[in-house]
Design a protein around this motif. Structure first.
Motif, PDB file in Angstrom:
ATOM      1  N   ALA A  30      50.366  -3.318  12.149  1.00 39.47           N
ATOM      2  CA  ALA A  30      50.570  -2.820  13.507  1.00 39.47           C
ATOM      3  C   ALA A  30      52.049  -2.645  13.864  1.00 39.47           C
ATOM      4  CB  ALA A  30      49.891  -3.753  14.506  1.00 39.47           C
ATOM      5  N   LEU A  31      52.852  -3.671  13.664  1.00 38.67           N
ATOM      6  CA  LEU A  31      54.243  -3.604  14.122  1.00 38.67           C
ATOM      7  C   LEU A  31      55.063  -2.542  13.386  1.00 38.67           C
ATOM      8  CD1 LEU A  31      55.160  -7.337  14.835  1.00 38.67           C
ATOM      9  CD2 LEU A  31      54.533  -5.554  16.463  1.00 38.67           C
ATOM     10  N   PRO A  32      55.047  -2.481  12.054  1.00 38.36           N
ATOM     11  CA  PRO A  32      55.796  -1.407  11.394  1.00 38.36           C
ATOM     12  C   PRO A  32      55.305  -0.017  11.778  1.00 38.36           C
ATOM     13  CG  PRO A  32      55.284  -3.136   9.830  1.00 38.36           C
ATOM     14  CD  PRO A  32      54.502  -3.444  11.078  1.00 38.36           C
ATOM     15  N   PHE A  33      53.978   0.146  11.832  1.00 36.31           N
ATOM     16  CA  PHE A  33      53.427   1.478  12.073  1.00 36.31           C
ATOM     17  C   PHE A  33      53.741   1.985  13.475  1.00 36.31           C
ATOM     18  CE2 PHE A  33      50.025   4.452  13.191  1.00 36.31           C
ATOM     19  CZ  PHE A  33      50.124   5.347  12.139  1.00 36.31           C
ATOM     20  N   TYR A  34      53.564   1.140  14.480  1.00 35.32           N
ATOM     21  CA  TYR A  34      53.743   1.597  15.853  1.00 35.32           C
ATOM     22  C   TYR A  34      55.193   1.542  16.325  1.00 35.32           C
ATOM     23  CZ  TYR A  34      48.709   1.768  16.083  1.00 35.32           C
ATOM     24  OH  TYR A  34      47.392   2.085  15.839  1.00 35.32           O
ATOM     25  N   SER A  35      56.073   0.966  15.520  1.00 34.29           N
ATOM     26  CA  SER A  35      57.491   0.985  15.871  1.00 34.29           C
ATOM     27  C   SER A  35      58.230   2.159  15.244  1.00 34.29           C
ATOM     28  CB  SER A  35      58.168  -0.326  15.449  1.00 34.29           C
ATOM     29  OG  SER A  35      58.133  -0.489  14.050  1.00 34.29           O
ATOM     30  N   ALA A 154      50.347  -0.730  20.404  1.00 38.94           N
ATOM     31  CA  ALA A 154      50.622   0.711  20.449  1.00 38.94           C
ATOM     32  C   ALA A 154      50.980   1.171  21.855  1.00 38.94           C
ATOM     33  CB  ALA A 154      49.401   1.477  19.943  1.00 38.94           C
ATOM     34  N   LEU A 155      50.414   0.524  22.867  1.00 41.67           N
ATOM     35  CA  LEU A 155      50.699   0.873  24.254  1.00 41.67           C
ATOM     36  C   LEU A 155      52.079   0.387  24.692  1.00 41.67           C
ATOM     37  CD1 LEU A 155      49.746   1.928  27.050  1.00 41.67           C
ATOM     38  CD2 LEU A 155      48.720  -0.322  27.423  1.00 41.67           C
ATOM     39  N   LEU A 156      52.422  -0.839  24.330  1.00 45.75           N
ATOM     40  CA  LEU A 156      53.630  -1.466  24.864  1.00 45.75           C
ATOM     41  C   LEU A 156      54.879  -1.206  24.026  1.00 45.75           C
ATOM     42  CD1 LEU A 156      52.072  -4.931  25.811  1.00 45.75           C
ATOM     43  CD2 LEU A 156      52.574  -3.024  27.350  1.00 45.75           C
ATOM     44  N   VAL A 239      49.470  12.103  12.509  1.00 45.10           N
ATOM     45  CA  VAL A 239      49.759  12.624  13.845  1.00 45.10           C
ATOM     46  C   VAL A 239      50.493  11.604  14.716  1.00 45.10           C
ATOM     47  CG1 VAL A 239      48.701  13.384  16.011  1.00 45.10           C
ATOM     48  CG2 VAL A 239      47.882  14.301  13.840  1.00 45.10           C
ATOM     49  N   SER A 240      50.000  10.364  14.755  1.00 44.97           N
ATOM     50  CA  SER A 240      50.488   9.431  15.780  1.00 44.97           C
ATOM     51  C   SER A 240      51.976   9.090  15.675  1.00 44.97           C
ATOM     52  CB  SER A 240      49.635   8.156  15.801  1.00 44.97           C
ATOM     53  OG  SER A 240      49.622   7.528  14.549  1.00 44.97           O
TER      54      SER A 240
END
Length: 409
Positions: A30-35, A154-156, A239-240
């Motif tokens: 989560a952290l690497p991907f969404y950052s 992902a939101l924050l 995409v994201s």
């Protein structure tokens, strides 16, 4: 299904849900991907590195996660979730901290690779294993509620990074992200993750029902499920991370682009929760099919509109699919292959998910560099979503694994 039974299970296991939600939100996935998305342009500006090279960090992170996931499945079965999760959260922080000190691409990639290796046991294989073994009648709902942790991140995270970069620079913002597993997740997991193999309703006999690894790997349904997940995650992962750069290239400033893209995370929350509740009540492959058709339409919208409200709605539809995918994989793995060798079987399908997550951001960035546009990338994503939707309905009727089969019926 009796609603009282579902509610009673969720109330009895709510501390396990909290531990899993916080843990998966602070994971090496989560952290690497969404950052990486909100950090891409600040790093590009500060260093001159190409966007595709920056996002190649996800290849090292998720790619290594794919390679380590079968080993993690074995470690969970051997030592239990708690003894694997706690050191892994420290490992995520260590790897990202090293990446934040990078003065070369090689060091940057190495930090993300270390986060994947040292933090391998923080990935969804572990948290979904705890939920699958702890809950029975409410399994789908519990998976949705626990895995909502990634949606909250992902939101924050994009807005946290957007606000931190002007004051701290990209490296300081990444160090802030690196602190999350140790400062936020570790105390919660230490206090609330069960000390046994699972939680309050764990019954070892249930794990005897289902397929062994060899049986699963020779079953066509395993490959339909894995191929569907791969298609969906190639699309989502391509995409994201490129939503913020794509919106910035259309003339939105960094704050507005992050705000519009944040609707992706807003969609993940109902996607997580609704998919779990729906799979507890209806045939899960049809729920999955609907969750994959919706983002295909969203990709077409992203290619055809400059209206902020419409773009936010499209991002939200993408988020619903992203929110549902992990729930779907975990639920369908239990439902079709049972709990007998769940961590090992899930880890093989999860490897396909991780491969998609690892390769897609760089692939889509390369397409952008060749075409100077994200239109082709969004079109390819739409096709992949539709392919995933067609594959998942080929799973057919649920098999019977004895007493466990009723859990997801």
């Amino acid at each position: 299904m009796r609603e009282g039974t579902v509610g009673a299970e969720l109330r009895a296991g709510w501390l396990v849900l909290v531990a899993c939600a916080v843990g998966v939100g602070s994971s090496a996935v989560a952290l690497p991907f969404y950052s990486i998305g909100p950090l891409t342009k600040p790093i590009e500006t500060a260093t001159g590195w190409a966007r595709s090279d920056i996002q190649l960090a996800i290849l090292f992170s998720s790619g290594i996660g794919a390679l380590t996931s079968p080993v993690v499945g074995w470690l969970i079965g051997r030592f239990g979730p708690r003894k694997v999760a706690i050191p892994s959260l420290v490992g995520v922080s260590t790897g990202l901290s090293i990446a934040s000190m990078a003065d070369s691409l090689g060091q940057f990639w190495s930090g993300y690779a270390l986060a994947a290796i040292l933090g391998a046991g923080s990935n969804p294989v572990l948290w979904s294993r705890v939920i699958a073994a702890t809950f029975d009648r409410a399994r789908g709902a519990a998976l949705g509620l626990a895995l909502v942790g990634t949606a909250l991140v992902a939101l924050l995270l994009p807005n946290l990074i957007a606000n931190a970069v002007p004051e701290l620079g990209w490296a300081g913002a990444l160090r802030l992200v690196a602190a999350i597993p140790v400062i936020v997740a570790l105390p919660v997991v230490w206090l609330f993750l069960p000390r046994g193999q699972a939680g309050h309703s764990y019954h070892p006999a249930k794990e005897q029902s289902g397929f062994d690894v060899r049986e699963a790997l020779t079953d066509r349904r395993f490959w339909f499920l894995t191929a569907s997940i791969l298609c969906g995650y190639l699309a989502i992962s391509g995409v994201s991370p490129n939503l913020v750069p794509a919106l910035s290239d259309r003339g939105f400033d960094a704050a507005d682009a992050a705000s519009i893209a944040s609707f992706f995370a807003v969609g993940m929350i109902p996607g997580r929760i609704a998919s779990g509740f729906l799979m507890d009540r209806f045939w899960a492959p049809m729920v999955a099919c609907g969750a994959l058709i919706l983002p295909a339409f969203a990709c077409l919208v992203l290619n055809g509109s400059d209206n902020p409200a419409i773009l936010a709605g499209a991002c939200m539809m993408l988020g619903i699919a992203a929110g549902a995918e992990l729930d779907i994989l975990a639920f369908l793995t239990v439902r079709y292959f049972g709990l007998r060798r769940y961590p090992q079987i899930y880890s093989f399908s999860y490897a396909a998910l991780a491969i998609g997550s690892a390769t897609a951001p760089t692939m889509f960035s390369r397409i952008f560099e060749r075409t100077a546009s994200y239109e082709a990338s969004f079109g390819i994503a739409a096709v992949l979503f539709l392919a995933g939707a067609m594959l998942v309905v080929l799973l057919g009727p649920y098999p019977d694994h004895g007493p466990d089969s009723r859990a997801a019926a």
